[in-house]
Write an enzyme that holds these catalytic residues in place. Structure first.
Site, PDB file in Angstrom:
ATOM      1  NE  ARG A 192      -3.996  -1.957   2.312  1.00  0.00           N
ATOM      2  CZ  ARG A 192      -4.423  -2.450   3.459  1.00  0.00           C
ATOM      3  NH1 ARG A 192      -4.061  -1.867   4.595  1.00  0.00           N
ATOM      4  NH2 ARG A 192      -5.207  -3.499   3.492  1.00  0.00           N
ATOM      5  NE  ARG A 237      -7.256   4.819   2.870  1.00  0.00           N
ATOM      6  CZ  ARG A 237      -8.024   4.218   3.777  1.00  0.00           C
ATOM      7  NH1 ARG A 237      -9.081   4.847   4.276  1.00  0.00           N
ATOM      8  NH2 ARG A 237      -7.738   3.008   4.212  1.00  0.00           N
ATOM      9  NE  ARG A 244     -10.903   7.660  -3.317  1.00  0.00           N
ATOM     10  CZ  ARG A 244     -12.113   8.202  -3.258  1.00  0.00           C
ATOM     11  NH1 ARG A 244     -12.380   9.309  -3.922  1.00  0.00           N
ATOM     12  NH2 ARG A 244     -13.070   7.656  -2.533  1.00  0.00           N
ATOM     13  CG  ASP A 298      -9.408  -3.111  -4.628  1.00  0.00           C
ATOM     14  OD1 ASP A 298     -10.170  -4.093  -4.599  1.00  0.00           O
ATOM     15  OD2 ASP A 298      -9.091  -2.470  -3.610  1.00  0.00           O
ATOM     16  CE1 TYR A 354     -12.943  -7.933   1.163  1.00  0.00           C
ATOM     17  CE2 TYR A 354     -11.337  -9.498   0.333  1.00  0.00           C
ATOM     18  CZ  TYR A 354     -11.661  -8.438   1.154  1.00  0.00           C
ATOM     19  OH  TYR A 354     -10.707  -7.885   1.976  1.00  0.00           O
TER      20      TYR A 354
END
Length: 355
Positions: free
Chosen positions: A27, A31, A40, A77, A154
């Site tokens: 990652r 963020r 973003r 992703d 998921y």
């Protein structure tokens, strides 16, 4: 494509001699970086960011412009494959991913097909090609996918889950149905990763984020079996170089010895296992990647430096180690603390590679 200027990461994955331990972060494009947050916001949504090759390229390279990292990882992703299967992926603010059409019946499994990487997932392939071009050979580019078991959780749960009750109910009550789903996902992952390699990915990684929630026999049957199938199906050489394959099962350190038998080149290790123990388990058959606790980056730079030293000492002398966090960097970490980690790895690791 440009000649690779820094191949330390690739050489370490193949357990070839290096001058220092290479480092990148899971990652690392994310963020915690203000420049990422600005891009973003410009994209409008997370998936719009993923689906725009130019913006995905921009955020992939952002951490390399800030830190002297030894690898870039494609910004995307793990849920792109289920999304391309028509499950209706969305990201609710503060709630994580959600699927409008979860997979819970035989009819659901029958309905989904293996997506074409150059069709439904063309935007990922275009991003890989653009990133390779824009990197200009600075460092290698890592492509990636989720593992079949992780993707299946998921898809079955309809999003993130804590107890994995629906997934495990299918595992115990309809193992045939789960195997059918996992088989389709393995075929999809093989096609997806091979397409990334064809477009320029120089190493690939399979994220088995939820492998550690399984009992040992279930891990072997429903997770490891399909990762081994993926490793067997991958392109292992391109442009005259070997394409290293990294497997990472979070919480599955006790099974590293079995994972080392898959034919992969490297195994990711989370922070719950000392690298010295991991190295003994795999008996230097594969390289190891990891494994600083991501929360160590909340500490002061001096403490981060000590923790980096501890991880390096745990692995010990010789090649075959890629420094990384034991999982992804947290969104509220100070970027200067990440910089301190990278600098410490590059400085403190050199004595372990002296010849």
């Amino acid at each position: 494509m440009s000649e690779l200027k820094n191949d330390t990461f690739l050489r370490a994955l193949l357990r070839e001699p290096v001058e220092y331990t290479p480092v990148w972060m899971m990652r690392q494009a994310g963020r915690y970086l203000p420049e990422y947050r600005a891009t973003r916001a410009k994209a409008g949504s997370f998936m719009d960011l993923c689906r725009c090759p130019e913006l995905a390229c921009e955020v992939t390279i952002q951490p390399l412009d800030r830190f002297p990292l030894d690898a870039a990882i494609l910004f995307s992703d793990i849920l792109t494959i289920p999304d391309a299967m028509g499950l209706g992926l969305s990201f609710a603010e503060g709630e994580g991913p959600q699927f409008a059409h979860p997979v819970r019946s035989a009819a659901d499994v029958e309905r989904i097909g293996v997506p074409d990487p150059e069709g439904e997932l063309r935007y990922v392939m275009d991003a890989v090609a653009l990133i390779r071009q824009e990197l200009g050979g600075r460092v290698p580019l890592i492509g990636f996918s989720g593992s079949p078991w992780t993707l299946a959780t998921y898809m079955i749960e309809g999003g993130s889950a804590k107890g994995f009750t629906r997934s495990k109910a299918m595992l115990f009550d309809r193992p045939d149905l789960l195997h059918s789903l996992l088989g389709k996902l393995a075929d999809a992952v093989i096609a997806y990763l091979n397409a990334q390699i064809a477009r320029g990915a120089q190493a690939v990684m399979v994220f088995d984020t939820w492998g550690g929630v399984l009992a040992p026999s279930d891990f072997r049957e429903f997770s490891l079996r399909y990762m081994e199938r993926i490793v067997d199906g991958l392109t292992r050489e391109a442009a005259g170089r070997r394409i290293p394959v990294i497997l990472f099962s979070k919480g599955a350190g006790q099974w590293l010895d079995r994972m080392a038998e898959t034919g992969c080149d490297a195994l990711g290790v989370d922070w719950t296992l000392d690298l010295a123990d991991a190295r003994r388990l795999v008996q230097d058959r594969v390289a190891l990647q990891g494994n600083l606790d991501p929360c160590a980056l909340y500490a002061a730079p001096e403490r981060i430096r000590r923790e980096v030293g501890r991880v390096l000492a745990s692995y010990g002398a010789g090649s075959g180690h890629v420094f990384n966090l034991g999982h992804g960097i947290h969104p509220d970490v100070d970027p200067e603390h990440a910089a301190a980690m990278v600098a410490a790895v590059h400085e403190l690791s050199r004595p372990y590679h002296a010849r």
